[in-house]
Motif scaffolding. Structure first.
Motif, PDB file in Angstrom:
ATOM      1  N   VAL A  19      31.783 -11.223  43.034  1.00  0.00           N
ATOM      2  CA  VAL A  19      31.252 -10.546  44.217  1.00  0.00           C
ATOM      3  C   VAL A  19      31.661  -9.079  44.208  1.00  0.00           C
ATOM      4  CG1 VAL A  19      31.424 -10.404  46.740  1.00  0.00           C
ATOM      5  CG2 VAL A  19      31.102 -12.633  45.636  1.00  0.00           C
ATOM      6  N   LEU A  20      32.924  -8.812  43.947  1.00  0.00           N
ATOM      7  CA  LEU A  20      33.410  -7.436  43.893  1.00  0.00           C
ATOM      8  C   LEU A  20      32.667  -6.627  42.825  1.00  0.00           C
ATOM      9  CD1 LEU A  20      35.529  -5.271  44.755  1.00  0.00           C
ATOM     10  CD2 LEU A  20      36.931  -6.137  42.879  1.00  0.00           C
ATOM     11  N   LEU A  21      32.542  -7.197  41.645  1.00  0.00           N
ATOM     12  CA  LEU A  21      31.830  -6.493  40.570  1.00  0.00           C
ATOM     13  C   LEU A  21      30.369  -6.243  40.931  1.00  0.00           C
ATOM     14  CD1 LEU A  21      33.335  -8.279  37.448  1.00  0.00           C
ATOM     15  CD2 LEU A  21      33.738  -5.925  38.181  1.00  0.00           C
ATOM     16  N   ALA A  22      29.718  -7.215  41.562  1.00  0.00           N
ATOM     17  CA  ALA A  22      28.318  -7.042  41.967  1.00  0.00           C
ATOM     18  C   ALA A  22      28.175  -5.928  43.003  1.00  0.00           C
ATOM     19  CB  ALA A  22      27.758  -8.355  42.511  1.00  0.00           C
ATOM     20  N   THR A  25      29.045  -2.449  41.237  1.00  0.00           N
ATOM     21  CA  THR A  25      27.985  -2.074  40.293  1.00  0.00           C
ATOM     22  C   THR A  25      26.695  -1.768  41.032  1.00  0.00           C
ATOM     23  OG1 THR A  25      29.016  -3.457  38.618  1.00  0.00           O
ATOM     24  CG2 THR A  25      26.740  -2.790  38.216  1.00  0.00           C
ATOM     25  N   GLY A  26      26.365  -2.590  42.027  1.00  0.00           N
ATOM     26  CA  GLY A  26      25.168  -2.338  42.827  1.00  0.00           C
ATOM     27  C   GLY A  26      25.240  -1.005  43.560  1.00  0.00           C
ATOM     28  N   SER A  27      26.397  -0.695  44.107  1.00  0.00           N
ATOM     29  CA  SER A  27      26.577   0.592  44.794  1.00  0.00           C
ATOM     30  C   SER A  27      26.399   1.751  43.830  1.00  0.00           C
ATOM     31  CB  SER A  27      27.970   0.656  45.434  1.00  0.00           C
ATOM     32  OG  SER A  27      28.130  -0.354  46.390  1.00  0.00           O
TER      33      SER A  27
END
Length: 172
Positions: A19-22, A25-27
């Protein structure tokens, strides 16, 4: 007694990491076109009514962070590290906005001078001190974990390396 550290293989830990990586990365990916949009759509000149409140509020926040950072440093608290990083970040932002917003004004020289002799050197000092404290903490933890040899550079140190088996097959 050491607290129990969750395993990186724990399903909850793996899910939270994903979740943190998503989100990060999305930001990052979202901001690339957003910056382009802002560059072409924002006006080059704008009159604002709350200019004074924006700057006083920002400098007020900077004073609070500097104060907390100073107290943490005086008391030799480990929590100094994130406060120092946050304060250094605000100092860099303050220097950036002072210079950019004074670019075509008579105050530009003062903004550059303030950034060069106060804000940026203080930010660099805080970041240096935070990094040194992290290295010192890791050096002590490295020794207490029974690890041998030099502590690896921060850029290569895994988050949970000190909780893993210290066998020779493990990388530092």
């Amino acid at each position: 007694m050491l607290p129990e550290v969750p395993s990186p293989d724990d399903p909850h830990v793996r899910h939270m990491r994903r979740v943190l990586l998503a989100v990060i990365t999305g930001s990052f990916l979202f901001l690339i076109p957003w910056i382009g949009y802002l560059y072409v759509s924002l006006p080059t000149h704008r009159t604002v009514s709350n200019w004074r409140y924006a700057w006083v509020g920002f400098d007020g926040a900077l004073i609070v962070l500097l104060g907390i950072t100073a107290v943490c440093a005086w008391r030799r608290l480990q929590i100094f590290i994130p406060w120092a990083v946050a304060t250094a970040t605000l100092l860099c932002c303050d220097a950036w906005f002072d210079i950019v917003l004074d670019w075509n004004s008579g105050d530009l020289a003062v903004s550059i001078l303030t950034a060069a002799v106060a804000e940026l050197p203080l930010a660099a000092l805080l970041l240096h001190a935070a990094r040194r404290m992290i290295r010192l903490t890791l050096t002590v933890a490295w020794a207490r974990a029974g690890r041998e040899g030099p502590v690896p550079p921060l850029s290569r140190m895994s988050v949970l390396v000190l909780t893993e088996d210290a066998g020779p097959e493990r990388r530092p």
